[in-house]
Design an enzyme around this catalytic site. Structure first.
Site, PDB file in Angstrom:
ATOM      1  N   ALA A   8     -12.360  45.916  54.005  1.00 40.20           N
ATOM      2  CA  ALA A   8     -12.417  44.712  53.137  1.00 40.20           C
ATOM      3  C   ALA A   8     -13.568  43.390  53.253  1.00 40.20           C
ATOM      4  O   ALA A   8     -13.520  42.999  51.795  1.00 40.20           O
ATOM      5  CB  ALA A   8     -10.843  44.219  53.504  1.00 40.20           C
ATOM      6  N   CYS A  13      -3.302  47.229  55.312  1.00 43.78           N
ATOM      7  CA  CYS A  13      -1.686  47.498  55.379  1.00 43.78           C
ATOM      8  C   CYS A  13      -0.546  48.822  54.594  1.00 43.78           C
ATOM      9  O   CYS A  13       0.322  48.108  55.255  1.00 43.78           O
ATOM     10  CB  CYS A  13      -1.407  45.594  54.546  1.00 43.78           C
ATOM     11  SG  CYS A  13      -2.649  44.338  55.532  1.00 43.78           S
ATOM     12  N   ARG A  52     -22.139  49.718  40.843  1.00 46.65           N
ATOM     13  CA  ARG A  52     -22.255  47.911  41.215  1.00 46.65           C
ATOM     14  C   ARG A  52     -23.666  48.097  42.162  1.00 46.65           C
ATOM     15  O   ARG A  52     -24.064  47.156  42.513  1.00 46.65           O
ATOM     16  CB  ARG A  52     -21.071  47.339  41.464  1.00 46.65           C
ATOM     17  CG  ARG A  52     -20.330  47.511  40.663  1.00 46.65           C
ATOM     18  CD  ARG A  52     -19.407  47.108  40.457  1.00 46.65           C
ATOM     19  NE  ARG A  52     -17.976  46.472  40.079  1.00 46.65           N
ATOM     20  CZ  ARG A  52     -17.073  47.276  40.133  1.00 46.65           C
ATOM     21  NH1 ARG A  52     -17.350  48.965  39.812  1.00 46.65           N
ATOM     22  NH2 ARG A  52     -15.833  47.935  38.533  1.00 46.65           N
ATOM     23  N   TYR A  82      14.467  25.121  42.091  1.00 45.02           N
ATOM     24  CA  TYR A  82      16.143  25.311  42.117  1.00 45.02           C
ATOM     25  C   TYR A  82      16.907  26.149  40.860  1.00 45.02           C
ATOM     26  O   TYR A  82      16.500  24.924  39.666  1.00 45.02           O
ATOM     27  CB  TYR A  82      17.649  24.157  42.754  1.00 45.02           C
ATOM     28  CG  TYR A  82      18.427  24.557  42.237  1.00 45.02           C
ATOM     29  CD1 TYR A  82      18.875  25.264  43.238  1.00 45.02           C
ATOM     30  CD2 TYR A  82      19.476  23.400  41.673  1.00 45.02           C
ATOM     31  CE1 TYR A  82      20.541  25.310  42.922  1.00 45.02           C
ATOM     32  CE2 TYR A  82      20.637  23.938  41.169  1.00 45.02           C
ATOM     33  CZ  TYR A  82      21.506  25.011  42.355  1.00 45.02           C
ATOM     34  OH  TYR A  82      22.985  24.449  41.882  1.00 45.02           O
ATOM     35  N   TRP A 102      20.260  23.000  48.311  1.00 44.60           N
ATOM     36  CA  TRP A 102      19.421  22.765  49.590  1.00 44.60           C
ATOM     37  C   TRP A 102      18.698  23.572  50.410  1.00 44.60           C
ATOM     38  O   TRP A 102      19.800  24.875  50.805  1.00 44.60           O
ATOM     39  CB  TRP A 102      19.862  21.920  50.580  1.00 44.60           C
ATOM     40  CG  TRP A 102      20.292  20.570  50.261  1.00 44.60           C
ATOM     41  CD1 TRP A 102      21.397  20.143  49.861  1.00 44.60           C
ATOM     42  CD2 TRP A 102      19.089  19.419  49.771  1.00 44.60           C
ATOM     43  NE1 TRP A 102      20.526  18.592  49.328  1.00 44.60           N
ATOM     44  CE2 TRP A 102      19.543  18.332  49.857  1.00 44.60           C
ATOM     45  CE3 TRP A 102      17.755  19.513  51.214  1.00 44.60           C
ATOM     46  CZ2 TRP A 102      19.313  16.928  49.948  1.00 44.60           C
ATOM     47  CZ3 TRP A 102      17.579  18.260  50.865  1.00 44.60           C
ATOM     48  CH2 TRP A 102      17.752  17.411  50.392  1.00 44.60           C
ATOM     49  N   ARG A 115      15.780  19.665  57.061  1.00 43.41           N
ATOM     50  CA  ARG A 115      16.503  17.962  57.940  1.00 43.41           C
ATOM     51  C   ARG A 115      17.055  17.524  58.720  1.00 43.41           C
ATOM     52  O   ARG A 115      16.810  16.711  59.587  1.00 43.41           O
ATOM     53  CB  ARG A 115      17.547  18.332  56.460  1.00 43.41           C
ATOM     54  CG  ARG A 115      17.799  17.807  55.226  1.00 43.41           C
ATOM     55  CD  ARG A 115      18.185  17.925  54.084  1.00 43.41           C
ATOM     56  NE  ARG A 115      19.565  16.702  54.170  1.00 43.41           N
ATOM     57  CZ  ARG A 115      20.791  16.636  53.981  1.00 43.41           C
ATOM     58  NH1 ARG A 115      21.030  18.018  53.342  1.00 43.41           N
ATOM     59  NH2 ARG A 115      21.443  15.805  54.124  1.00 43.41           N
TER      60      ARG A 115
END
Length: 466
Positions: free
Chosen positions: A20, A54, A81, A439, A447, A455
């Site tokens: 990678a 992975c 390439r 939502y 919520w 909260r």
């Protein structure tokens, strides 16, 4: 002997590692500079390039049908390439003063030197193997590369028994336990920690423990492996701890990985506390003008704690490669750091975390409040609403978000991305309560679980503000 740097009309970029980070760097540099300006030579000691490590557990478990589906770009595609990718070629030495690397053909043993103007070190990580007799024997497998995955599948095909022992219960261990269950094996996981998934706090890891046992996996916690027992022909037959022996026809190592930095260390390049290379924001190795490093062999800045850490993830590796390639190619890019986001699953159980655990916060000298809430993935009345547990850490007095952990069913894991953005933006939990999240009953309660946790965390911070 390769041509000297001074006698070449164009610069040469040498890349060590063909997965990678390395090939992303090579490809990006090639996009910015043509073959008449920059020669790109890459060395890979394995059989495969640019693949998804992975994805190996899902290939082994049968969710991904073939090995080739995990390969993003073949050596032939890179060569088309104008990238000179040399497979089955291992770099054995970096001569920093001379600006060259020594290589060895893995199949023939032939050696030689290749000079460079710019060097990218993308040597990845290696699976941790216990220093025990039998740990390197037949039937004992790490799963870091496609070659490792193929060796494991070959071993499974040649083994008549159906008992698998997975050593370690981190991301790889948990994913490989699922893979072996999917293959019809009787699975035992031997884990040194008190609960699986040490990247979570133990109270959240306990939820994973229960789910794994519900799948028929035998969890053995607080148990270090002391021996790997083999039969007369050398084949593994059991894994031993101080308390017991667990019969095994195949052993999968999921203990974790370490940065593969022996080459860099021998060359005198700077390593951090976790054994990874240290770089600046441009991914240039500290103290070096023409050497870059990226992927699983480097340490990165944790934006929450302000400390360096080692995280082996393909997402980071590809970003590192893009940054390196841009800089080598004459542009400018930086990699500012990470917040430690990771997701995984065990069958239909989703596991996610970002930011700091409680022990990370304590180690960083932070005082914090912690809250845990139970919610659902959808509106409670909507069909297939699934339970979800969210744990949130906030800094005491300031209320700055420090971390989030989520364990739940479908729709749970990717909610952690909300927290990852909030951590990057250094938001407080009170600021999070006003986030305008999407939502509708099929997607979330009125919520969202993240907002419910925010909260509750806000209330805890206010309550203990004195």
């Amino acid at each position: 002997m390769s041509m000297s740097r001074t006698s070449r009309s164009r610069e040469r970029l040498v890349v060590i590692g063909g997965d990678a980070a390395g090939m992303s760097a090579a490809s990006q540099a090639r996009r910015l500079k043509g073959p008449d300006e920059l020669e790109v030579v890459a060395f890979e000691r394995g059989h495969f390039s640019s693949y998804s490590a992975c994805g190996i557990p899902y290939w082994v478990g049968g969710d991904v049908a073939t090995r080739d589906e995990l390969i993003a770009r073949t050596p032939q595609e890179h060569r088309a390439r104008d990238i000179d990718l040399r497979m089955r070629t291992e770099v054995t030495e970096i001569d920093v003063e001379g600006g060259r690397v020594r290589t060895r053909d893995v199949d023939t043993g032939a050696e030689g030197w290749t000079s460079y103007d710019r060097l990218v070190i993308a040597t990845g990580a290696r699976p941790i193997r216990p220093d025990l007799p039998g740990a390197d024997g037949p039937g004992v497998h790490g799963v870091q590369t496609l070659d490792d995955g193929q060796a494991l599948l070959d071993s499974l095909a040649a083994t008549r028994g159906r008992r698998a022992v997975v050593v370690g219960a981190g991301y790889i261990g948990v994913e490989m336990a699922e893979a072996m269950i999917n293959r019809g094996y009787e699975v035992t996981v031997v884990n040194r920690g008190s609960e699986p998934m040490a990247t979570l706090d133990p109270d959240m890891g306990r939820l994973v423990h229960r789910a794994m046992e519900g799948l028929g996996i035998t969890m053995v916690n607080d148990a270090g492996v002391t021996k790997i027992l083999t039969s007369e022909d050398g084949q593994v037959r059991a894994v031993g701890t101080e308390a017991a022996e667990y019969p095994a026809d195949v052993v999968v190592l999921g203990i974790g990985v370490r940065p593969e930095t022996a080459l860099a260390k021998a060359a005198g390049l700077p390593l951090g506390d976790h054994g990874g290379l240290l770089t600046d924001l441009a991914m240039r190795v500290r103290g070096q003008e023409n050497i870059w490093a990226g992927g699983d062999c480097v340490e990165v800045l944790d934006l929450v704690s302000g400390r360096e850490r080692h995280i082996a993830l393909g997402t980071h590796a590809n970003k590192h490669g893009q940054v390196i390639g841009t800089n080598v190619g004459g542009g400018y890019a930086t990699f500012p750091g990470v917040v430690g986001t990771a997701v995984s699953k065990v069958c239909d159980l989703e596991i996610a975390r970002t930011g700091l655990r409680e022990k990370d916060a304590r180690r960083a000298g932070l005082q914090y409040e912690t809250v845990t809430i139970e919610s659902t993935s959808r509106a409670g009345y909507y069909p297939n609403a699934a339970p979800m547990t969210v744990k949130m850490l906030a800094e005491r007095r300031t209320g700055r978000l420090l971390g989030v952990q989520i364990v739940g069913r479908e729709g749970a894991a990717k909610r952690v991305d909300i927290a990852a953005v909030a951590l990057t933006a250094r938001m407080t939990v009170e600021e999070m309560t006003a986030l305008d999240l999407g939502y509708a009953p099929p997607f979330s309660p009125v919520w969202d679980p993240i907002l419910v946790a925010a909260r509750k965390a806000t209330a805890a911070v206010r309550r203990n503000a004195g």
